[in-house]
Design a protein around this motif. Structure first.
Motif, PDB file in Angstrom:
ATOM      1  N   LYS A 117       5.826  -7.580  -3.088  1.00  0.00           N
ATOM      2  CA  LYS A 117       4.355  -7.971  -2.615  1.00  0.00           C
ATOM      3  C   LYS A 117       3.546  -7.115  -2.103  1.00  0.00           C
ATOM      4  CE  LYS A 117       4.403 -12.586  -0.697  1.00  0.00           C
ATOM      5  NZ  LYS A 117       5.816 -12.876  -1.910  1.00  0.00           N
ATOM      6  N   ALA A 118       2.555  -6.195  -1.582  1.00  0.00           N
ATOM      7  CA  ALA A 118       2.014  -4.609  -1.966  1.00  0.00           C
ATOM      8  C   ALA A 118       2.598  -4.195   0.018  1.00  0.00           C
ATOM      9  CB  ALA A 118       0.455  -4.511  -1.757  1.00  0.00           C
ATOM     10  N   GLU A 119       2.840  -5.357   0.828  1.00  0.00           N
ATOM     11  CA  GLU A 119       3.005  -4.963   2.704  1.00  0.00           C
ATOM     12  C   GLU A 119       4.701  -3.921   2.730  1.00  0.00           C
ATOM     13  OE1 GLU A 119       3.128  -6.361   6.616  1.00  0.00           O
ATOM     14  OE2 GLU A 119       2.787  -7.976   5.392  1.00  0.00           O
ATOM     15  N   GLN A 120       5.671  -5.458   1.308  1.00  0.00           N
ATOM     16  CA  GLN A 120       6.381  -4.652   1.328  1.00  0.00           C
ATOM     17  C   GLN A 120       7.242  -3.601   0.477  1.00  0.00           C
ATOM     18  OE1 GLN A 120       7.660  -8.363  -0.665  1.00  0.00           O
ATOM     19  NE2 GLN A 120       9.336  -8.706   1.297  1.00  0.00           N
ATOM     20  N   ALA A 121       6.334  -3.189  -0.563  1.00  0.00           N
ATOM     21  CA  ALA A 121       6.174  -2.631  -1.173  1.00  0.00           C
ATOM     22  C   ALA A 121       6.153  -1.184  -0.882  1.00  0.00           C
ATOM     23  CB  ALA A 121       5.216  -2.065  -2.416  1.00  0.00           C
ATOM     24  N   GLU A 122       5.184  -0.946   0.003  1.00  0.00           N
ATOM     25  CA  GLU A 122       4.770   0.046   1.020  1.00  0.00           C
ATOM     26  C   GLU A 122       5.940   0.791   2.034  1.00  0.00           C
ATOM     27  OE1 GLU A 122       3.118   3.461   1.683  1.00  0.00           O
ATOM     28  OE2 GLU A 122       1.752   2.820  -0.192  1.00  0.00           O
TER      29      GLU A 122
END
Length: 214
Positions: A117-122
């Motif tokens: 997910k975007a937050e985890q990837a960031e």
């Protein structure tokens, strides 16, 4: 009152991460099922969900914990306060050693982080940027002036281009080992980077690449 975690909870989670990294590296994140992972770990599928809520949670922990190990290597080398060239050589050597012993985790980081997910990837990418910045700073010490010309991080990315894909061609039972290749990589980089500033007249154009956001 909620039941506390057993003393072996974290040990079991670590064992799950090890098996999951091997499975994801082998089959790919989307092709590996929770049922296969439970079987590989020797536990039931319901028990597996006791430790991890879903595959994405496992993938994040693999990538995040692996990046923590790489950041710890950076911190350990920096704490030695070595001269410029020995520091860069130590960073390359220690990373190559880690890659050799964490090949599955490294493959997962390279090929599967895009599925987070975007937050985890960031969160993971933020740690990757910190690693790139540390290598860029070490390279700048060897060849002062690269940062001013915005070449320190691109040169760091060239270095990672040399070492990050060794798992695709460096065989575990081959003639050359990761330890053999570390000084080769260091020598190629040092011989290429020393004098680079003098050979690059004028201000280098800002490259639009991952290195600029690292």
């Amino acid at each position: 009152m909620a039941r506390g975690k057993s003393p072996t909870f974290e040990l079991q989670r670590e064992a799950i991460l090890q098996e999951a990294a091997r499975l994801f590296a082998d089959k790919g994140f989307h092709n590996a099922s929770m049922a296969e992972l439970a079987a590989a770990c020797g536990v039931s599928k319901p028990l597996l969900y006791h430790y991890y809520r879903d595959k994405e949670h496992i993938l994040f922990d693999i990538a995040d914990s692996y990046m923590d190990r790489l950041l710890a290597i950076v911190a350990g080398v920096e704490a030695q306060e070595l001269d410029a060239e020995p520091q860069l050589a130590a960073l390359v050597t220690r990373f190559m050693e880690e890659y050799e012993h964490s090949q599955s985790q490294h493959v997962v980081l390279v090929q599967d982080v895009k599925f987070l997910k975007a937050e985890q990837a960031e969160h993971v990418v933020g740690k990757q940027r910190a690693v790139v910045s540390a290598f860029a700073a070490a390279i700048e010490r060897v060849e002062p002036g690269l940062k001013k010309r915005k070449l320190d991080k691109p040169v760091a990315m060239i270095l990672f281009g040399m070492i990050n894909w060794t798992f695709t061609w460096l065989s575990a039972d081959g003639r050359l080992t990761y330890a053999d290749m570390a000084p080769v990589v260091t020598t190629i980089l040092l011989n290429g980077v020393k004098g680079l500033v003098a050979q690059m007249p004028g201000r280098a154009k800002k490259a639009r690449s991952t290195a600029d956001t690292a």
